[in-house]
Design a protein around this motif. Sequence first.
Motif, PDB file in Angstrom:
ATOM      1  N   LEU A  30      16.793   5.991  -2.742  1.00  0.00           N
ATOM      2  CA  LEU A  30      16.784   5.156  -1.366  1.00  0.00           C
ATOM      3  C   LEU A  30      15.862   4.017  -1.112  1.00  0.00           C
ATOM      4  CD1 LEU A  30      17.562   7.887   1.242  1.00  0.00           C
ATOM      5  CD2 LEU A  30      19.089   6.532  -0.062  1.00  0.00           C
ATOM      6  N   LEU A  31      14.394   4.173  -1.945  1.00  0.00           N
ATOM      7  CA  LEU A  31      13.654   3.190  -1.660  1.00  0.00           C
ATOM      8  C   LEU A  31      12.978   2.797  -2.982  1.00  0.00           C
ATOM      9  CD1 LEU A  31      11.932   1.640   0.624  1.00  0.00           C
ATOM     10  CD2 LEU A  31      10.430   3.588   0.527  1.00  0.00           C
ATOM     11  N   GLU A  32      12.728   1.786  -3.350  1.00  0.00           N
ATOM     12  CA  GLU A  32      12.314   1.047  -4.753  1.00  0.00           C
ATOM     13  C   GLU A  32      11.117   0.568  -4.239  1.00  0.00           C
ATOM     14  OE1 GLU A  32      12.179   1.036  -8.728  1.00  0.00           O
ATOM     15  OE2 GLU A  32      13.827   1.832  -7.474  1.00  0.00           O
ATOM     16  N   PRO A  33       9.917   0.940  -4.668  1.00  0.00           N
ATOM     17  CA  PRO A  33       8.698   0.416  -4.613  1.00  0.00           C
ATOM     18  C   PRO A  33       8.590  -1.066  -4.953  1.00  0.00           C
ATOM     19  CG  PRO A  33       7.963   2.625  -5.085  1.00  0.00           C
ATOM     20  CD  PRO A  33       9.552   2.173  -5.136  1.00  0.00           C
ATOM     21  N   ARG A  34       7.802  -1.986  -4.642  1.00  0.00           N
ATOM     22  CA  ARG A  34       7.819  -3.179  -5.335  1.00  0.00           C
ATOM     23  C   ARG A  34       7.289  -3.221  -6.575  1.00  0.00           C
ATOM     24  NH1 ARG A  34       4.313  -8.030  -2.650  1.00  0.00           N
ATOM     25  NH2 ARG A  34       2.797  -7.227  -4.391  1.00  0.00           N
ATOM     26  N   GLU A  35       6.327  -2.546  -6.983  1.00  0.00           N
ATOM     27  CA  GLU A  35       5.709  -2.406  -8.198  1.00  0.00           C
ATOM     28  C   GLU A  35       4.645  -1.303  -8.274  1.00  0.00           C
ATOM     29  OE1 GLU A  35       2.693  -5.543  -8.884  1.00  0.00           O
ATOM     30  OE2 GLU A  35       2.617  -5.727  -6.608  1.00  0.00           O
ATOM     31  N   ARG A  36       4.200  -0.859  -9.232  1.00  0.00           N
ATOM     32  CA  ARG A  36       3.112   0.114  -9.338  1.00  0.00           C
ATOM     33  C   ARG A  36       1.887  -0.528  -9.610  1.00  0.00           C
ATOM     34  NH1 ARG A  36       4.256   6.009  -9.037  1.00  0.00           N
ATOM     35  NH2 ARG A  36       6.344   6.189  -8.992  1.00  0.00           N
ATOM     36  N   SER A  37       0.901   0.018  -9.347  1.00  0.00           N
ATOM     37  CA  SER A  37      -0.650  -0.416  -9.559  1.00  0.00           C
ATOM     38  C   SER A  37      -0.971  -0.120 -11.124  1.00  0.00           C
ATOM     39  CB  SER A  37      -1.561  -0.007  -8.587  1.00  0.00           C
ATOM     40  OG  SER A  37      -1.946   1.348  -8.687  1.00  0.00           O
ATOM     41  N   GLU A  38      -2.004  -0.738 -11.276  1.00  0.00           N
ATOM     42  CA  GLU A  38      -2.484  -0.205 -12.884  1.00  0.00           C
ATOM     43  C   GLU A  38      -2.632   1.187 -13.062  1.00  0.00           C
ATOM     44  OE1 GLU A  38      -5.470  -2.550 -14.416  1.00  0.00           O
ATOM     45  OE2 GLU A  38      -4.422  -4.407 -14.096  1.00  0.00           O
ATOM     46  N   ALA A  39      -3.205   2.033 -11.769  1.00  0.00           N
ATOM     47  CA  ALA A  39      -3.735   3.080 -11.704  1.00  0.00           C
ATOM     48  C   ALA A  39      -2.300   4.099 -11.456  1.00  0.00           C
ATOM     49  CB  ALA A  39      -4.425   3.707 -10.684  1.00  0.00           C
ATOM     50  N   GLY A  40      -1.014   3.407 -11.216  1.00  0.00           N
ATOM     51  CA  GLY A  40       0.348   4.117 -11.049  1.00  0.00           C
ATOM     52  C   GLY A  40       0.506   4.308  -9.548  1.00  0.00           C
ATOM     53  N   TYR A  41      -0.280   3.891  -8.645  1.00  0.00           N
ATOM     54  CA  TYR A  41       0.271   3.950  -7.123  1.00  0.00           C
ATOM     55  C   TYR A  41       1.249   3.082  -6.882  1.00  0.00           C
ATOM     56  CZ  TYR A  41      -4.595   6.009  -6.389  1.00  0.00           C
ATOM     57  OH  TYR A  41      -5.541   6.759  -6.352  1.00  0.00           O
ATOM     58  N   ARG A  42       2.193   3.917  -6.185  1.00  0.00           N
ATOM     59  CA  ARG A  42       3.429   2.984  -5.507  1.00  0.00           C
ATOM     60  C   ARG A  42       2.866   2.086  -4.522  1.00  0.00           C
ATOM     61  NH1 ARG A  42       5.837   8.624  -4.664  1.00  0.00           N
ATOM     62  NH2 ARG A  42       7.543   8.649  -6.504  1.00  0.00           N
ATOM     63  N   LEU A  43       3.362   0.780  -4.947  1.00  0.00           N
ATOM     64  CA  LEU A  43       3.117  -0.405  -4.015  1.00  0.00           C
ATOM     65  C   LEU A  43       4.226  -0.887  -3.454  1.00  0.00           C
ATOM     66  CD1 LEU A  43       0.495  -2.361  -6.312  1.00  0.00           C
ATOM     67  CD2 LEU A  43      -0.076  -0.708  -4.646  1.00  0.00           C
ATOM     68  N   PHE A  44       4.253  -1.058  -1.906  1.00  0.00           N
ATOM     69  CA  PHE A  44       5.218  -1.404  -0.996  1.00  0.00           C
ATOM     70  C   PHE A  44       4.998  -2.848  -0.498  1.00  0.00           C
ATOM     71  CE2 PHE A  44       5.009   2.926  -1.459  1.00  0.00           C
ATOM     72  CZ  PHE A  44       6.485   3.471  -1.732  1.00  0.00           C
ATOM     73  N   ASP A  45       6.130  -3.680  -0.071  1.00  0.00           N
ATOM     74  CA  ASP A  45       6.152  -4.849   0.529  1.00  0.00           C
ATOM     75  C   ASP A  45       6.824  -4.884   2.095  1.00  0.00           C
ATOM     76  OD1 ASP A  45       8.848  -4.965   0.008  1.00  0.00           O
ATOM     77  OD2 ASP A  45       8.636  -6.446  -1.624  1.00  0.00           O
ATOM     78  N   GLN A  46       6.684  -5.657   2.623  1.00  0.00           N
ATOM     79  CA  GLN A  46       7.494  -5.871   3.845  1.00  0.00           C
ATOM     80  C   GLN A  46       8.971  -5.389   3.938  1.00  0.00           C
ATOM     81  OE1 GLN A  46       5.696  -6.517   6.763  1.00  0.00           O
ATOM     82  NE2 GLN A  46       4.032  -6.229   5.774  1.00  0.00           N
ATOM     83  N   GLU A  47       9.727  -5.968   2.639  1.00  0.00           N
ATOM     84  CA  GLU A  47      11.107  -5.376   2.628  1.00  0.00           C
ATOM     85  C   GLU A  47      11.143  -3.968   2.610  1.00  0.00           C
ATOM     86  OE1 GLU A  47      15.272  -5.613   2.593  1.00  0.00           O
ATOM     87  OE2 GLU A  47      13.510  -7.439   2.941  1.00  0.00           O
ATOM     88  N   ASN A  48      10.211  -3.456   2.127  1.00  0.00           N
ATOM     89  CA  ASN A  48      10.361  -1.752   2.101  1.00  0.00           C
ATOM     90  C   ASN A  48      10.064  -1.266   3.468  1.00  0.00           C
ATOM     91  OD1 ASN A  48       8.408  -2.045  -1.111  1.00  0.00           O
ATOM     92  ND2 ASN A  48      10.405  -1.357  -1.017  1.00  0.00           N
ATOM     93  N   LEU A  49       9.125  -1.918   4.283  1.00  0.00           N
ATOM     94  CA  LEU A  49       8.995  -1.603   5.519  1.00  0.00           C
ATOM     95  C   LEU A  49      10.235  -1.552   6.200  1.00  0.00           C
ATOM     96  CD1 LEU A  49       5.352  -2.918   6.383  1.00  0.00           C
ATOM     97  CD2 LEU A  49       6.022  -0.550   5.969  1.00  0.00           C
TER      98      LEU A  49
END
Length: 127
Positions: A30-49
């Motif tokens: 349902l939700l696609e994080p904008r990207e992943r950090s180098e450490a593999g963390y999910r990173l989200f943006d305003q569109e995700n919010l």
Amino acid sequence: MPAPSLRIGEVARRTGLSVKTIRFYCDAGLLEPRERSEAGYRLFDQENLAELAIIRALRAMDVSIPELARILEVRRSGLCNCSVLKDSITAKMASIDQRISELSAMKDELARLLDSWQDCGGARADR
């Protein structure tokens, strides 16, 4: 300059959803994080919010995960999804009306049972 990416904990704080719920929505597609950090963390943006606000509102109406996926897919395609959302809400309203009818019938049956109840004559358990 683009808005900074948000890690899942910050998204949870901003949306009032738990980290576990947000991960579930990601895993369910349902939700696609904008990207992943180098450490593999999910990173989200305003569109995700914005999408999480939609997901939260529709889940509060008990819209199913597959139906949510369909609504979000149409939204992401850039096409107007008013009819999709209206159809979903109309179907949910019909489901609620049906449930209200079932609960009302159940309440009437319980009232009839209570009205016809006779004490068993046994000893009372005073507490």
